[in-house]
Design a protein around this motif. Structure first.
Motif, PDB file in Angstrom:
ATOM      1  N   LYS A 234     -16.673   3.140   1.538  1.00  9.72           N
ATOM      2  CA  LYS A 234     -15.768   2.355   0.517  1.00  9.72           C
ATOM      3  C   LYS A 234     -16.255   2.301  -0.861  1.00  9.72           C
ATOM      4  CE  LYS A 234     -13.709  -2.362  -0.288  1.00  9.72           C
ATOM      5  NZ  LYS A 234     -13.721  -3.550   0.122  1.00  9.72           N
TER       6      LYS A 234
ATOM      7  N   VAL B 268       0.825  -1.130   0.068  1.00  5.55           N
ATOM      8  CA  VAL B 268       0.190   0.054   0.082  1.00  5.55           C
ATOM      9  C   VAL B 268       0.921   1.146   0.170  1.00  5.55           C
ATOM     10  CG1 VAL B 268      -1.665   1.332   1.266  1.00  5.55           C
ATOM     11  CG2 VAL B 268      -1.920  -1.257   1.270  1.00  5.55           C
TER      12      VAL B 268
ATOM     13  N   THR C 242      -5.812   2.617   0.573  1.00  5.23           N
ATOM     14  CA  THR C 242      -6.452   2.155   1.850  1.00  5.23           C
ATOM     15  C   THR C 242      -7.058   3.212   2.497  1.00  5.23           C
ATOM     16  OG1 THR C 242      -6.312   0.282   3.142  1.00  5.23           O
ATOM     17  CG2 THR C 242      -4.684   2.029   3.268  1.00  5.23           C
TER      18      THR C 242
ATOM     19  N   ILE D 287      -8.184  -0.992  -0.920  1.00  9.68           N
ATOM     20  CA  ILE D 287      -7.423  -2.251  -0.191  1.00  9.68           C
ATOM     21  C   ILE D 287      -8.072  -2.518   1.028  1.00  9.68           C
ATOM     22  CG2 ILE D 287      -5.482  -3.422   0.323  1.00  9.68           C
ATOM     23  CD1 ILE D 287      -4.157  -1.886  -2.013  1.00  9.68           C
ATOM     24  N   ASP D 288      -8.661  -3.624   1.384  1.00 12.16           N
ATOM     25  CA  ASP D 288      -8.894  -4.064   2.878  1.00 12.16           C
ATOM     26  C   ASP D 288      -7.676  -4.362   3.720  1.00 12.16           C
ATOM     27  OD1 ASP D 288     -11.794  -3.383   2.608  1.00 12.16           O
ATOM     28  OD2 ASP D 288     -11.868  -5.232   1.798  1.00 12.16           O
ATOM     29  N   LEU D 289      -7.363  -3.826   4.851  1.00 14.26           N
ATOM     30  CA  LEU D 289      -6.249  -4.277   5.608  1.00 14.26           C
ATOM     31  C   LEU D 289      -6.633  -5.363   6.514  1.00 14.26           C
ATOM     32  CD1 LEU D 289      -5.225  -0.720   6.874  1.00 14.26           C
ATOM     33  CD2 LEU D 289      -4.092  -1.957   5.158  1.00 14.26           C
TER      34      LEU D 289
END
Length: 264
Positions: free
Chosen positions: A226, A97, A214, A238-240
């Motif tokens: 989102k 990221v 993110t 981007i999902d953490l």
């Protein structure tokens, strides 16, 4: 085993993380911030220390304070800005990221992350509460919903009712009027999410986002936001793997680990 701590005292929530010398998260907590930042820091740290079996922050090898109240963490060895800590927290969670939108309780930040987790560039909107955590709290109140319920409401919308007001106070008034006119709730919510996503556009550009980004902060858990950001900014969100609300505290803990090990 050596332990390192990060305490992120935000305007709305206070987060604390303890990691070991390998960088693994051993304990974390998120509590509602009190009026007094020092009290918030003490309460959060007491919780995570108890989880790892420590009785005092003095038993930590190094501790860093960050966030809105970072100067009020009395037991910290030093403090570092939340911008740097969010960048580092995201970096250790997912090194791929390179761009972040951090939506806090009172501001929105766009952060560009370098290859070592430091900040390349950033932009911040702290002049207006629109699009922040406080803004979403006001919107949820207007709908008489919890934040969690509101964050998912727009996902069912077939149309979008635009919200024209840029100010939190006027936007809340506009939403209340629309609700009173029996407009579809999900379509009003979609308009709110789209309005916030548009406000994030400049932040994303400042962060150097090209194909993905993110979200960090409590608002990163907002599914409707989102979806709106992906639609408006044409970027993949981007999902953490780690709770995005912990990124500031995790980054502070990682900085503490680096500094503590270097000092040893």
């Amino acid at each position: 085993m050596k332990y390192f701590g990060g305490c992120d005292v935000g305007s709305t929530y206070t987060k604390a993380v303890i990691i070991d010398e390998d960088g693994k998260i051993c304990a974390d907590t998120t509590i509602k911030s009190k009026i007094n930042s020092e009290t918030s820091a003490k309460m959060a740290m007491e919780e995570v220390l108890k989880k790892v079996g420590l009785s005092s922050s003095k038993e930590l090898n190094y501790l860093i304070g960050t966030g809105y109240g970072r100067n009020k963490v009395p037991f910290a060895d030093e403090n570092i800005s939340e911008i740097s800590c969010h960048a580092m927290g995201v970096h250790v969670t997912d090194p791929s990221v390179k761009a972040i939108i951090d939506i806090g309780g009172q501001d929105v930040k766009g952060i560009s992350v370098d290859t070592d987790g430091t900040v390349k560039n950033f932009a911040m909107n702290d002049k207006c509460a629109a699009g922040t955590g406080r803004f979403y709290e006001a919107m949820a109140r207007s709908f008489e919903m919890t934040l969690s319920e509101f964050s998912n409401l727009s996902l069912t919308a077939k149309n979008v009712i635009p919200i024209t007001a840029q100010c939190t106070v006027f936007a809340e008034s506009e939403v209340i009027t629309l609700v009173g006119e029996n407009k579809p709730m999900d379509e009003i919510a979609a308009g709110i999410q789209m309005a916030v996503a548009k406000r994030c556009f400049v932040m994303a550009k400042k962060a150097g986002a090209t194909d993905s980004i993110t979200l960090t902060g409590g608002c990163a858990k907002n599914a409707g936001l989102k979806q709106a950001i992906e639609h408006v900014l044409k970027l993949r969100v981007i999902d953490l793997k780690t709770d995005p609300q912990l990124m500031g505290a995790l980054g502070a803990a990682e900085y503490a680990r680096q500094k503590g090990l270097a000092r040893a």
